[in-house]
Design an enzyme around this catalytic site. Structure first.
Site, PDB file in Angstrom:
ATOM      1  CG  ASP A  95      -4.224  -5.131   9.016  1.00 44.81           C
ATOM      2  OD1 ASP A  95      -4.676  -6.196   8.562  1.00 44.81           O
ATOM      3  OD2 ASP A  95      -3.069  -4.727   8.798  1.00 44.81           O
ATOM      4  CB  SER A 149      -3.319  -6.421   5.017  1.00 45.22           C
ATOM      5  OG  SER A 149      -2.411  -5.403   5.338  1.00 45.22           O
TER       6      SER A 149
END
Length: 308
Positions: A209, A97
């Site tokens: 993610d 991320s």
């Protein structure tokens, strides 16, 4: 002091207003008990796939592991500043991320000062385009386009410092590692929060993610053959003073509690955790403070770093 407190209150209200649409989407998802996966393959849930690791420029050595954390990712810049100033060497980077983005920009040739400028310019909500046909609230392609435009290197394997990016295959539940492939697309995939953003499609996978499964990719560093690991966790200290104020902060706090549980420090030779308590993970106005706290955390373990 009163003026500073008033400024913080105004900033807090503005942050709430800007983040309301994202957190509202999160609340909608929680309330509907949604399912990210189309196949629900629970047998593979949480397992890691390293099949895409093939960059022969990664040959052991020291890995710098950068965890996810939204706006908290700015603290990575402070840590990186200290490492470079003190000539602490690392051979490759693994990131999830915000950590993947910080690592890739550094590897693309951005200096710490340029990283500071870039992070302050990123306005995620400016990239929010409604997804009319996807499964998220917002399209992921504007994020891909933005990152691709800002980076000079279009392939992970061509970055100056090798980078391993992690993402979650939402169809199989696997955590997937990439050290080759389109840079902008894979960075966007690594930070594509489910339901908020559409997943990114790459090589037959639908990716979201990486922090869903592991917010601190030490395992990715091990899979790439790291002999020594410097791990930076920017999502370890998330608390604000007192109880959350209203539903927006409540939802954000719950997500941060979940994210805190999604990592392990096992295998880290040097562990760095900036104390970001009191700063929300969606406070995109506190970059200078977070960078300062990142520096302080790295300086606190400087002797350990020098002994690696």
């Amino acid at each position: 002091m009163a003026k500073k407190k008033q400024h913080q209150t105004v900033r807090r209200r503005e942050m709430k207003r800007k983040s309301a649409i994202l957190v509202a989407a999160f609340l909608f998802f929680v309330g509907c008990n949604g399912d990210f996966s189309s196949s629900g393959n629970s047998n593979n849930n949480g397992e890691a796939s390293a099949e895409s690791l093939g960059n022969d420029t990664i040959d052991g050595g020291t890995a710098l592991v950068l965890g996810g954390g939204g706006a908290w990712g700015a603290a990575h810049i402070g840590v990186i500043e200290v490492l470079l100033e003190n000539e602490i060497h690392f051979d490759f980077i693994t990131g999830t991320s915000a950590g993947a983005i910080a690592g890739a920009f550094l590897s693309d040739g951005y200096s710490p000062s340029e990283l500071r400028e870039e992070f302050t310019q990123i306005k995620l909500l400016d990239l929010a385009r409604p997804s009319l046909q996807g499964i998220g609230f917002f399209r992921i392609d504007p994020v891909v386009e933005y990152l691709s435009e800002r980076l000079n290197t279009d392939r992970l394997e061509h970055l100056q410092i090798p980078v391993v990016v992690t993402a979650t295959d939402i169809e199989t539940g696997e955590l997937v590692y990439y050290d080759q492939g389109p840079t902008g697309l894979l960075l966007a995939a690594s930070m594509a929060l489910p339901v908020i953003f559409d997943p990114a499609e790459y090589d037959g996978r639908f990716l979201a993610d990486g922090g869903i499964i592991n917010n601190l990719p030490i395992d990715a560093a091990k899979a790439a053959g790291a002999d020594r690991i410097i791990a930076v966790n920017v999502a370890g200290s998330f608390s604000d003073t007192g109880l959350p104020e209203g539903r927006v902060e409540y939802a954000n706090r719950v997500y941060n509690i979940m994210r805190q549980a999604m990592y392990s420090t096992d295998g880290a030779d040097v562990y760095i955790e900036p104390d970001l308590s009191g700063i929300a993970g969606i406070d995109f106005e506190a970059y200078d403070e977070m960078i300062k706290l990142g520096r302080e955390a790295a300086l606190a373990v400087l002797e350990e770093l020098k002994e690696l």
